[in-house]
Design a protein around this motif. Structure first.
Motif, PDB file in Angstrom:
ATOM      1  N   ALA A  53       0.999  -1.093  -0.055  1.00 55.58           N
ATOM      2  CA  ALA A  53      -0.036  -0.054   0.024  1.00 55.58           C
ATOM      3  C   ALA A  53       0.961   1.327   0.056  1.00 55.58           C
ATOM      4  O   ALA A  53       1.801   0.965   0.562  1.00 55.58           O
ATOM      5  CB  ALA A  53      -0.924  -0.271   0.965  1.00 55.58           C
ATOM      6  N   LEU A  84     -10.856   3.697  -5.322  1.00 55.48           N
ATOM      7  CA  LEU A  84     -11.265   2.999  -3.982  1.00 55.48           C
ATOM      8  C   LEU A  84     -12.925   3.187  -4.192  1.00 55.48           C
ATOM      9  O   LEU A  84     -13.625   2.529  -3.267  1.00 55.48           O
ATOM     10  CB  LEU A  84     -10.954   3.823  -2.880  1.00 55.48           C
ATOM     11  N   LEU A 143     -11.098  -1.487  -2.818  1.00 57.58           N
ATOM     12  CA  LEU A 143     -11.097  -0.964  -1.362  1.00 57.58           C
ATOM     13  C   LEU A 143     -10.507  -2.101  -0.433  1.00 57.58           C
ATOM     14  O   LEU A 143      -9.724  -2.002   0.239  1.00 57.58           O
ATOM     15  CB  LEU A 143     -12.404  -0.377  -1.069  1.00 57.58           C
ATOM     16  N   GLU A 144     -11.280  -3.330  -0.636  1.00 56.97           N
ATOM     17  CA  GLU A 144     -10.566  -4.462   0.147  1.00 56.97           C
ATOM     18  C   GLU A 144      -9.534  -4.824  -0.111  1.00 56.97           C
ATOM     19  O   GLU A 144      -8.468  -5.130   0.994  1.00 56.97           O
ATOM     20  CB  GLU A 144     -11.774  -5.807  -0.203  1.00 56.97           C
ATOM     21  N   PHE A 179      -6.905  -2.751  -1.048  1.00 55.93           N
ATOM     22  CA  PHE A 179      -6.092  -1.696  -0.444  1.00 55.93           C
ATOM     23  C   PHE A 179      -6.161  -1.941   0.976  1.00 55.93           C
ATOM     24  O   PHE A 179      -4.817  -1.888   1.621  1.00 55.93           O
ATOM     25  CB  PHE A 179      -6.637  -0.382  -0.828  1.00 55.93           C
ATOM     26  N   ARG A 180      -7.241  -2.192   1.858  1.00 56.84           N
ATOM     27  CA  ARG A 180      -7.256  -2.582   3.084  1.00 56.84           C
ATOM     28  C   ARG A 180      -6.377  -3.528   3.454  1.00 56.84           C
ATOM     29  O   ARG A 180      -5.542  -3.859   4.412  1.00 56.84           O
ATOM     30  CB  ARG A 180      -8.702  -2.659   3.585  1.00 56.84           C
ATOM     31  N   LEU A 181      -6.473  -4.751   2.624  1.00 59.85           N
ATOM     32  CA  LEU A 181      -5.616  -5.776   2.798  1.00 59.85           C
ATOM     33  C   LEU A 181      -4.241  -5.562   2.881  1.00 59.85           C
ATOM     34  O   LEU A 181      -3.365  -6.259   3.863  1.00 59.85           O
ATOM     35  CB  LEU A 181      -6.157  -7.032   1.848  1.00 59.85           C
ATOM     36  N   VAL A 193      -2.655  -2.803   3.302  1.00 60.37           N
ATOM     37  CA  VAL A 193      -2.327  -1.724   4.374  1.00 60.37           C
ATOM     38  C   VAL A 193      -2.122  -2.794   5.693  1.00 60.37           C
ATOM     39  O   VAL A 193      -1.166  -2.414   6.430  1.00 60.37           O
ATOM     40  CB  VAL A 193      -3.460  -0.866   4.709  1.00 60.37           C
ATOM     41  N   ARG A 194      -3.002  -3.673   5.944  1.00 56.63           N
ATOM     42  CA  ARG A 194      -2.883  -4.598   7.142  1.00 56.63           C
ATOM     43  C   ARG A 194      -1.690  -5.626   6.795  1.00 56.63           C
ATOM     44  O   ARG A 194      -1.206  -5.968   7.973  1.00 56.63           O
ATOM     45  CB  ARG A 194      -4.032  -5.531   7.144  1.00 56.63           C
TER      46      ARG A 194
END
Length: 79
Positions: A9, A30, A36-37, A39-41, A43-44
């Motif tokens: 990310a 996004l 979006l999912e 990108f969130r993945l 980031v995690r």
């Protein structure tokens, strides 16, 4: 897909704040639930990132579908 490439990310808040066109690209990218999912993945899983196959498996999407979404995120400067 890019076999073996790790995706991470990336978000340059200052660039978005200064250039509305950049912000528009980010928000457009996004606006898809899959992107979006993804990108969130990513980031995690910072800072190691994930390879495309891991992202596709986690999201339950085909490699071709994921490739399309990763390209959009890349063009927006998010990965």
């Amino acid at each position: 897909m890019c076999a073996g490439r790790r995706f991470n990310a990336s978000l340059n808040i200052e660039a978005i704040a200064v250039r509305p066109a950049d912000a528009s690209k980010v928000f457009e990218a996004l606006s898809s639930a899959v992107r979006l999912e993804a990108f969130r993945l990513l980031v995690r899983h910072e800072p190691a990132g994930l390879v495309a196959g891991e992202i596709a498996a986690e999201l339950g999407v085909s490699p071709a579908n994921l490739s399309f979404h990763l390209k959009t995120l890349t063009h927006a400067g998010l990965v």
